[in-house]
Scaffold this motif. Structure first.
Motif, PDB file in Angstrom:
ATOM      1  N   ALA A  54       0.801  -1.221   0.000  1.00 53.19           N
ATOM      2  CA  ALA A  54       0.000   0.000   0.000  1.00 53.19           C
ATOM      3  C   ALA A  54       0.833   1.270   0.000  1.00 53.19           C
ATOM      4  CB  ALA A  54      -0.914  -0.001   1.224  1.00 53.19           C
ATOM      5  N   ARG A  55       0.210   2.348  -0.429  1.00 51.86           N
ATOM      6  CA  ARG A  55       0.781   3.689  -0.356  1.00 51.86           C
ATOM      7  C   ARG A  55       0.544   4.233   1.063  1.00 51.86           C
ATOM      8  NH1 ARG A  55       1.981   1.790  -4.868  1.00 51.86           N
ATOM      9  NH2 ARG A  55       1.812   2.925  -6.830  1.00 51.86           N
ATOM     10  N   PRO A  56       1.140   5.363   1.442  1.00 55.79           N
ATOM     11  CA  PRO A  56       0.952   5.891   2.806  1.00 55.79           C
ATOM     12  C   PRO A  56      -0.491   6.287   3.140  1.00 55.79           C
ATOM     13  CG  PRO A  56       2.916   6.846   1.811  1.00 55.79           C
ATOM     14  CD  PRO A  56       2.204   6.085   0.721  1.00 55.79           C
ATOM     15  N   GLY A  57      -1.217   6.859   2.181  1.00 51.55           N
ATOM     16  CA  GLY A  57      -2.577   7.325   2.446  1.00 51.55           C
ATOM     17  C   GLY A  57      -3.624   6.352   1.957  1.00 51.55           C
ATOM     18  N   VAL A  58      -4.793   6.337   2.618  1.00 51.13           N
ATOM     19  CA  VAL A  58      -5.879   5.434   2.250  1.00 51.13           C
ATOM     20  C   VAL A  58      -6.387   5.748   0.835  1.00 51.13           C
ATOM     21  CG1 VAL A  58      -8.235   4.705   2.815  1.00 51.13           C
ATOM     22  CG2 VAL A  58      -6.561   5.002   4.649  1.00 51.13           C
ATOM     23  N   GLU A  59      -6.729   7.019   0.579  1.00 53.45           N
ATOM     24  CA  GLU A  59      -7.260   7.370  -0.742  1.00 53.45           C
ATOM     25  C   GLU A  59      -6.207   7.167  -1.832  1.00 53.45           C
ATOM     26  OE1 GLU A  59     -10.254  10.610  -2.673  1.00 53.45           O
ATOM     27  OE2 GLU A  59      -8.918  11.331  -1.100  1.00 53.45           O
ATOM     28  N   GLU A  60      -4.958   7.482  -1.504  1.00 54.17           N
ATOM     29  CA  GLU A  60      -3.837   7.293  -2.437  1.00 54.17           C
ATOM     30  C   GLU A  60      -3.692   5.812  -2.801  1.00 54.17           C
ATOM     31  OE1 GLU A  60       0.995   8.165  -2.259  1.00 54.17           O
ATOM     32  OE2 GLU A  60      -0.220   8.443  -0.471  1.00 54.17           O
ATOM     33  N   THR A  61      -3.867   4.933  -1.815  1.00 51.48           N
ATOM     34  CA  THR A  61      -3.787   3.493  -2.044  1.00 51.48           C
ATOM     35  C   THR A  61      -4.938   3.024  -2.933  1.00 51.48           C
ATOM     36  OG1 THR A  61      -2.644   3.122   0.048  1.00 51.48           O
ATOM     37  CG2 THR A  61      -3.783   1.228  -0.905  1.00 51.48           C
ATOM     38  N   LEU A  62      -6.149   3.488  -2.641  1.00 46.22           N
ATOM     39  CA  LEU A  62      -7.306   3.126  -3.448  1.00 46.22           C
ATOM     40  C   LEU A  62      -7.119   3.595  -4.892  1.00 46.22           C
ATOM     41  CD1 LEU A  62     -10.166   1.954  -3.715  1.00 46.22           C
ATOM     42  CD2 LEU A  62     -11.037   4.190  -2.974  1.00 46.22           C
ATOM     43  N   ASP A  63      -6.677   4.832  -5.061  1.00 44.20           N
ATOM     44  CA  ASP A  63      -6.457   5.372  -6.410  1.00 44.20           C
ATOM     45  C   ASP A  63      -5.415   4.549  -7.177  1.00 44.20           C
ATOM     46  OD1 ASP A  63      -8.320   7.357  -5.911  1.00 44.20           O
ATOM     47  OD2 ASP A  63      -6.823   8.922  -5.531  1.00 44.20           O
ATOM     48  N   ALA A  64      -4.340   4.169  -6.491  1.00 44.81           N
ATOM     49  CA  ALA A  64      -3.285   3.379  -7.136  1.00 44.81           C
ATOM     50  C   ALA A  64      -3.822   2.006  -7.552  1.00 44.81           C
ATOM     51  CB  ALA A  64      -2.088   3.229  -6.199  1.00 44.81           C
ATOM     52  N   TYR A  65      -4.639   1.405  -6.702  1.00 51.58           N
ATOM     53  CA  TYR A  65      -5.228   0.103  -7.036  1.00 51.58           C
ATOM     54  C   TYR A  65      -6.139   0.239  -8.256  1.00 51.58           C
ATOM     55  CZ  TYR A  65      -8.282  -3.931  -6.948  1.00 51.58           C
ATOM     56  OH  TYR A  65      -9.005  -5.042  -7.330  1.00 51.58           O
ATOM     57  N   LEU A  66      -7.006   1.246  -8.247  1.00 43.47           N
ATOM     58  CA  LEU A  66      -7.949   1.438  -9.347  1.00 43.47           C
ATOM     59  C   LEU A  66      -7.240   1.782 -10.661  1.00 43.47           C
ATOM     60  CD1 LEU A  66     -10.836   3.298  -7.501  1.00 43.47           C
ATOM     61  CD2 LEU A  66     -10.748   0.889  -8.203  1.00 43.47           C
ATOM     62  N   ALA A  67      -6.068   2.395 -10.560  1.00 41.64           N
ATOM     63  CA  ALA A  67      -5.283   2.740 -11.751  1.00 41.64           C
ATOM     64  C   ALA A  67      -4.449   1.551 -12.240  1.00 41.64           C
ATOM     65  CB  ALA A  67      -4.379   3.931 -11.449  1.00 41.64           C
ATOM     66  N   GLY A  68      -4.498   0.432 -11.527  1.00 40.34           N
ATOM     67  CA  GLY A  68      -3.736  -0.745 -11.915  1.00 40.34           C
ATOM     68  C   GLY A  68      -2.283  -0.716 -11.484  1.00 40.34           C
ATOM     69  N   GLU A  69      -1.952   0.217 -10.575  1.00 41.45           N
ATOM     70  CA  GLU A  69      -0.557   0.353 -10.125  1.00 41.45           C
ATOM     71  C   GLU A  69      -0.225  -0.573  -8.956  1.00 41.45           C
ATOM     72  OE1 GLU A  69      -0.173   4.497  -9.237  1.00 41.45           O
ATOM     73  OE2 GLU A  69      -0.768   5.086 -11.260  1.00 41.45           O
ATOM     74  N   LEU A  70      -1.237  -1.110  -8.296  1.00 44.76           N
ATOM     75  CA  LEU A  70      -1.037  -2.050  -7.187  1.00 44.76           C
ATOM     76  C   LEU A  70      -1.732  -3.350  -7.541  1.00 44.76           C
ATOM     77  CD1 LEU A  70      -1.865  -0.052  -3.913  1.00 44.76           C
ATOM     78  CD2 LEU A  70       0.373  -0.771  -4.703  1.00 44.76           C
ATOM     79  N   ASN A  71      -1.009  -4.445  -7.429  1.00 47.16           N
ATOM     80  CA  ASN A  71      -1.635  -5.745  -7.613  1.00 47.16           C
ATOM     81  C   ASN A  71      -0.757  -6.823  -7.028  1.00 47.16           C
ATOM     82  OD1 ASN A  71       0.277  -6.509  -9.781  1.00 47.16           O
ATOM     83  ND2 ASN A  71      -0.827  -4.943 -10.927  1.00 47.16           N
ATOM     84  N   GLY A  72      -1.360  -7.928  -6.659  1.00 41.96           N
ATOM     85  CA  GLY A  72      -0.623  -9.054  -6.099  1.00 41.96           C
ATOM     86  C   GLY A  72      -0.351  -8.898  -4.624  1.00 41.96           C
ATOM     87  N   ALA A  73      -0.053 -10.028  -4.003  1.00 41.02           N
ATOM     88  CA  ALA A  73       0.206 -10.040  -2.568  1.00 41.02           C
ATOM     89  C   ALA A  73       1.496 -10.783  -2.286  1.00 41.02           C
ATOM     90  CB  ALA A  73      -0.943 -10.701  -1.835  1.00 41.02           C
ATOM     91  N   SER A  74       2.288 -10.225  -1.398  1.00 39.99           N
ATOM     92  CA  SER A  74       3.459 -10.942  -0.911  1.00 39.99           C
ATOM     93  C   SER A  74       3.350 -10.981   0.610  1.00 39.99           C
ATOM     94  CB  SER A  74       4.747 -10.256  -1.348  1.00 39.99           C
ATOM     95  OG  SER A  74       4.769  -8.924  -0.887  1.00 39.99           O
ATOM     96  N   GLN A  75       3.672 -12.121   1.154  1.00 45.00           N
ATOM     97  CA  GLN A  75       3.496 -12.298   2.590  1.00 45.00           C
ATOM     98  C   GLN A  75       4.594 -11.606   3.383  1.00 45.00           C
ATOM     99  OE1 GLN A  75       3.700 -16.573   2.488  1.00 45.00           O
ATOM    100  NE2 GLN A  75       5.644 -16.560   3.548  1.00 45.00           N
ATOM    101  N   CYS A  76       4.238 -11.242   4.606  1.00 46.83           N
ATOM    102  CA  CYS A  76       5.220 -10.677   5.531  1.00 46.83           C
ATOM    103  C   CYS A  76       6.231 -11.755   5.893  1.00 46.83           C
ATOM    104  CB  CYS A  76       4.531 -10.186   6.811  1.00 46.83           C
ATOM    105  SG  CYS A  76       3.463  -8.780   6.545  1.00 46.83           S
ATOM    106  N   ALA A  77       7.456 -11.367   6.066  1.00 44.57           N
ATOM    107  CA  ALA A  77       8.516 -12.322   6.360  1.00 44.57           C
ATOM    108  C   ALA A  77       8.651 -12.601   7.851  1.00 44.57           C
ATOM    109  CB  ALA A  77       9.836 -11.804   5.810  1.00 44.57           C
ATOM    110  N   HIS A  78       8.034 -11.798   8.700  1.00 45.18           N
ATOM    111  CA  HIS A  78       8.213 -11.980  10.135  1.00 45.18           C
ATOM    112  C   HIS A  78       7.086 -12.827  10.732  1.00 45.18           C
ATOM    113  CE1 HIS A  78       5.859  -8.336   9.512  1.00 45.18           C
ATOM    114  NE2 HIS A  78       5.263  -8.595  10.652  1.00 45.18           N
ATOM    115  N   ALA A  79       7.378 -13.486  11.815  1.00 44.04           N
ATOM    116  CA  ALA A  79       6.388 -14.348  12.485  1.00 44.04           C
ATOM    117  C   ALA A  79       5.640 -13.537  13.546  1.00 44.04           C
ATOM    118  CB  ALA A  79       7.096 -15.525  13.144  1.00 44.04           C
ATOM    119  N   HIS A  80       4.462 -14.028  13.887  1.00 43.02           N
ATOM    120  CA  HIS A  80       3.657 -13.366  14.921  1.00 43.02           C
ATOM    121  C   HIS A  80       3.380 -14.301  16.055  1.00 43.02           C
ATOM    122  CE1 HIS A  80       2.949  -9.691  12.765  1.00 43.02           C
ATOM    123  NE2 HIS A  80       2.841 -10.423  11.689  1.00 43.02           N
TER     124      HIS A  80
END
Length: 120
Positions: A94-120
């Motif tokens: 994600a981007r720093p801002g909520v709306e910025e993240t949504l806009d980037a997703y809708l523009a096709g600039e964000l896609n796919g998921a990579s898992q966090c490397a740290h354990a919980h």
């Protein structure tokens, strides 16, 4: 109608700041889009498991919100797997801002998921 759930670190909605880790966000912003992917509404919901959660609780909660997509900074492998099994798209980085993240997703600039490397 499409619902996109984003992790937030505050209750400011689209004007707020993204939470960079799915499991530790204080709030979710639920954006509703019409069939042309235009924003028609957004609401803020508090994360009922912000203080502590068991594996699977957050994905089940997000599913109860009728989410189609989850946008987060990062997410663990188990959560990604649970969302995939329920037909919910996960996008990390994600981007720093909520709306910025949504806009980037809708523009096709964000896609796919990579898992966090740290354990919980």
């Amino acid at each position: 109608m499409k619902k996109i759930v984003m992790t937030a670190s505050d209750a400011l909605g689209l004007a707020g700041e993204m939470s960079m880790h799915f499991g530790h966000c204080s709030h979710f912003v639920v954006a509703q889009l019409d069939d042309a992917d235009r924003l028609v509404g957004a609401e803020v919901v508090a994360n009922p498991f912000a203080d502590a959660h068991q594996p699977g609780q957050l994905p089940a909660y997000i599913q109860s919100l009728d989410a189609d997509v989850v946008l987060a900074g990062g997410m663990g492998a188990k959560a990604i797997e649970l969302f995939a099994c329920n037909g919910i798209e996960v996008v990390t980085g994600a981007r720093p801002g909520v709306e910025e993240t949504l806009d980037a997703y809708l523009a096709g600039e964000l896609n796919g998921a990579s898992q966090c490397a740290h354990a919980h």
